[in-house]
Design an enzyme around this catalytic site. Structure first.
Site, PDB file in Angstrom:
ATOM      1  N   ASN A   7     -39.066  23.570  29.689  1.00 43.48           N
ATOM      2  CA  ASN A   7     -38.717  23.075  28.354  1.00 43.48           C
ATOM      3  C   ASN A   7     -37.224  22.765  28.381  1.00 43.48           C
ATOM      4  O   ASN A   7     -36.403  23.667  28.296  1.00 43.48           O
ATOM      5  CB  ASN A   7     -39.054  24.165  27.315  1.00 43.48           C
ATOM      6  CG  ASN A   7     -38.621  23.766  25.911  1.00 43.48           C
ATOM      7  OD1 ASN A   7     -38.232  22.620  25.675  1.00 43.48           O
ATOM      8  ND2 ASN A   7     -38.694  24.717  24.989  1.00 43.48           N
ATOM      9  N   TRP A   8     -36.922  21.482  28.511  1.00 42.14           N
ATOM     10  CA  TRP A   8     -35.502  21.088  28.612  1.00 42.14           C
ATOM     11  C   TRP A   8     -34.786  21.156  27.268  1.00 42.14           C
ATOM     12  O   TRP A   8     -33.574  20.968  27.207  1.00 42.14           O
ATOM     13  CB  TRP A   8     -35.389  19.668  29.169  1.00 42.14           C
ATOM     14  CG  TRP A   8     -35.601  19.553  30.646  1.00 42.14           C
ATOM     15  CD1 TRP A   8     -35.974  20.544  31.521  1.00 42.14           C
ATOM     16  CD2 TRP A   8     -35.432  18.369  31.452  1.00 42.14           C
ATOM     17  NE1 TRP A   8     -36.053  20.049  32.800  1.00 42.14           N
ATOM     18  CE2 TRP A   8     -35.731  18.706  32.784  1.00 42.14           C
ATOM     19  CE3 TRP A   8     -35.084  17.060  31.171  1.00 42.14           C
ATOM     20  CZ2 TRP A   8     -35.674  17.797  33.830  1.00 42.14           C
ATOM     21  CZ3 TRP A   8     -35.028  16.138  32.202  1.00 42.14           C
ATOM     22  CH2 TRP A   8     -35.320  16.509  33.522  1.00 42.14           C
ATOM     23  N   LYS A   9     -35.557  21.361  26.192  1.00 41.20           N
ATOM     24  CA  LYS A   9     -34.981  21.368  24.835  1.00 41.20           C
ATOM     25  C   LYS A   9     -34.135  20.103  24.632  1.00 41.20           C
ATOM     26  O   LYS A   9     -34.523  19.040  25.116  1.00 41.20           O
ATOM     27  CB  LYS A   9     -34.184  22.651  24.601  1.00 41.20           C
ATOM     28  CG  LYS A   9     -35.032  23.886  24.898  1.00 41.20           C
ATOM     29  CD  LYS A   9     -34.463  25.159  24.376  1.00 41.20           C
ATOM     30  CE  LYS A   9     -35.414  26.296  24.706  1.00 41.20           C
ATOM     31  NZ  LYS A   9     -35.020  27.554  24.109  1.00 41.20           N
ATOM     32  N   HIS A  92     -43.008  25.551  18.572  1.00 42.66           N
ATOM     33  CA  HIS A  92     -41.945  26.338  19.201  1.00 42.66           C
ATOM     34  C   HIS A  92     -41.114  27.010  18.100  1.00 42.66           C
ATOM     35  O   HIS A  92     -40.918  26.430  17.022  1.00 42.66           O
ATOM     36  CB  HIS A  92     -41.065  25.430  20.060  1.00 42.66           C
ATOM     37  CG  HIS A  92     -40.094  26.202  20.906  1.00 42.66           C
ATOM     38  ND1 HIS A  92     -38.930  26.728  20.394  1.00 42.66           N
ATOM     39  CD2 HIS A  92     -40.140  26.564  22.211  1.00 42.66           C
ATOM     40  CE1 HIS A  92     -38.291  27.382  21.362  1.00 42.66           C
ATOM     41  NE2 HIS A  92     -39.007  27.300  22.475  1.00 42.66           N
ATOM     42  N   GLU A  94     -38.098  27.361  17.639  1.00 45.84           N
ATOM     43  CA  GLU A  94     -36.943  26.582  17.152  1.00 45.84           C
ATOM     44  C   GLU A  94     -37.390  25.518  16.145  1.00 45.84           C
ATOM     45  O   GLU A  94     -36.665  25.195  15.213  1.00 45.84           O
ATOM     46  CB  GLU A  94     -36.189  25.954  18.347  1.00 45.84           C
ATOM     47  CG  GLU A  94     -35.420  27.032  19.108  1.00 45.84           C
ATOM     48  CD  GLU A  94     -35.236  26.774  20.592  1.00 45.84           C
ATOM     49  OE1 GLU A  94     -35.422  25.633  21.047  1.00 45.84           O
ATOM     50  OE2 GLU A  94     -34.907  27.750  21.310  1.00 45.84           O
ATOM     51  N   GLU A 163     -43.948  33.841  23.261  1.00 44.46           N
ATOM     52  CA  GLU A 163     -42.494  33.809  23.392  1.00 44.46           C
ATOM     53  C   GLU A 163     -41.869  34.712  22.324  1.00 44.46           C
ATOM     54  O   GLU A 163     -41.677  34.280  21.176  1.00 44.46           O
ATOM     55  CB  GLU A 163     -41.978  32.383  23.185  1.00 44.46           C
ATOM     56  CG  GLU A 163     -42.458  31.408  24.235  1.00 44.46           C
ATOM     57  CD  GLU A 163     -41.471  30.256  24.405  1.00 44.46           C
ATOM     58  OE1 GLU A 163     -40.964  30.092  25.519  1.00 44.46           O
ATOM     59  OE2 GLU A 163     -41.191  29.557  23.433  1.00 44.46           O
ATOM     60  N   GLY A 169     -33.577  32.617  25.109  1.00 43.69           N
ATOM     61  CA  GLY A 169     -32.169  32.237  25.267  1.00 43.69           C
ATOM     62  C   GLY A 169     -31.201  33.395  25.170  1.00 43.69           C
ATOM     63  O   GLY A 169     -30.001  33.190  24.995  1.00 43.69           O
ATOM     64  N   SER A 212     -36.275  33.960  28.318  1.00 41.02           N
ATOM     65  CA  SER A 212     -35.379  34.424  29.385  1.00 41.02           C
ATOM     66  C   SER A 212     -36.117  34.690  30.694  1.00 41.02           C
ATOM     67  O   SER A 212     -35.792  35.640  31.423  1.00 41.02           O
ATOM     68  CB  SER A 212     -34.581  35.647  28.934  1.00 41.02           C
ATOM     69  OG  SER A 212     -33.767  35.304  27.820  1.00 41.02           O
ATOM     70  N   GLY A 232     -36.993  27.856  29.621  1.00 40.56           N
ATOM     71  CA  GLY A 232     -35.938  27.084  28.982  1.00 40.56           C
ATOM     72  C   GLY A 232     -34.753  26.934  29.909  1.00 40.56           C
ATOM     73  O   GLY A 232     -34.760  26.119  30.840  1.00 40.56           O
TER      74      GLY A 232
HETATM   75  P1  PGA Z   1     -35.361  30.459  27.594  1.00 44.15           P
HETATM   76  O1  PGA Z   1     -36.217  29.528  26.584  1.00 44.15           O
HETATM   77  O2  PGA Z   1     -36.080  30.461  28.910  1.00 44.15           O
HETATM   78  O3  PGA Z   1     -34.016  29.787  27.671  1.00 44.15           O
HETATM   79  O4  PGA Z   1     -35.298  31.805  26.971  1.00 44.15           O
HETATM   80  C1  PGA Z   1     -37.617  29.574  26.563  1.00 44.15           C
HETATM   81  C2  PGA Z   1     -38.161  28.698  25.473  1.00 44.15           C
HETATM   82  O5  PGA Z   1     -37.543  28.589  24.395  1.00 44.15           O
HETATM   83  O6  PGA Z   1     -39.220  28.075  25.645  1.00 44.15           O
END
Ligand code: PGA
Length: 252
Positions: A7-9, A92, A94, A163, A169, A212, A232
């Protein structure tokens, strides 16, 4: 069979950097065996066209719940399909937090993705406060029920990404033991939800961990029973991401 989903966001910041990231990632994982696992990259919409058919498959980070129409700024599943997108991340945390996505939007998105033969990657997870109050189970149950209700009659090839929001993150991943007990809980809820719906339909549900995840914990989550990882920040580092792919392949 493992699944590693990047997931490159909203990274990287330019088309040029995105091309380079894709190229480096593709080069780093060229030795992986596609029989043992799948690597899926979900870049921002505008970089989807950079994709060159390879061992990597393509996913998107969101989609709208209509095929077309007067919905300024939205991207439909048929548009994604025309760009070879096979997966889409939905719900997600976010998107739930910053864009106020509600379960009713997410359910509609899951349905329309399935209708277009795009595999939804439905994200669920609890906040820090919900975990501290001991509400994790209730939260997961509610999110699953609301997002997956009424899927009878559709093919249910989908991914659930567990998640924990507090782990995303943060560099503070959920311990594999705690994640495993939530995985078992999720499986039970899924069998309740889908047994209540009609039987005998084609259905394949994979469960991923995200939050993470990196090369130091990949093995533990796979050993805990997860089918793969939603990654991520580590997916933006080709050397680290390919290390995770190699570890997953060794454990496949
Ligand atoms: P992260 O993000 O690996 O940076 O914790 C995961 C995600 O939000 O899908």
């Amino acid at each position: 069979m493992y699944f590693l989903i990047a997931n490159w966001k909203m990274y990287p910041s330019t088309q040029k950097k995105a091309e380079s990231l894709l190229k480096k990632t593709t080069a780093k994982i060229k030795g992986i065996d596609p029989q043992k696992g799948k690597v899926i990259i979900c870049p921002p919409f505008v970089y989807l066209q950079n994709y060159i058919p390879s061992k990597i498959e393509l996913g998107a980070q969101n989609c709208f719940w209509k095929e077309e129409g007067a919905f300024t700024g939205e991207i439909s599943p048929s548009m994604l399909k025309s760009l070879s997108v096979k997966y889409v991340i939905l719900g997600h945390s976010e998107r739930r937090k910053y864009f106020k996505e509600q379960s009713e939007d997410i359910t509609k998105k899951v349905k329309v993705a399935l209708k277009n033969n795009i595999t939804p990657i439905l994200c669920i997870g609890e906040t820090k406060q919900e975990r501290e109050k001991g509400d994790t189970g209730e939260v997961l149950k509610k999110q699953l029920k609301e997002s997956l209700e009424d899927l009878a009659g559709t093919n249910k090839t989908l991914f659930i990404a567990y998640e924990p929001i507090w782990a995303i993150g943060s560099g503070n991943n959920c311990s594999p033991d705690e994640a495993m007990s939530n995985l078992i809980f999720i499986r039970k809820q899924l069998s309740k939800i889908f047994n209540q719906q009609s039987q005998g339909e084609k259905s394949s549900i994979k469960i991923l961990y995200g939050g993470s995840a990196d090369s130091s914990n990949t093995k533990s989550y796979l050993e805990a029973g997860f089918d793969g990882l939603l990654v991520g920040s580590a997916s933006l580092q080709p050397a680290e991401f390919s290390k995770m792919c190699k570890i997953a392949e060794q454990n496949a």
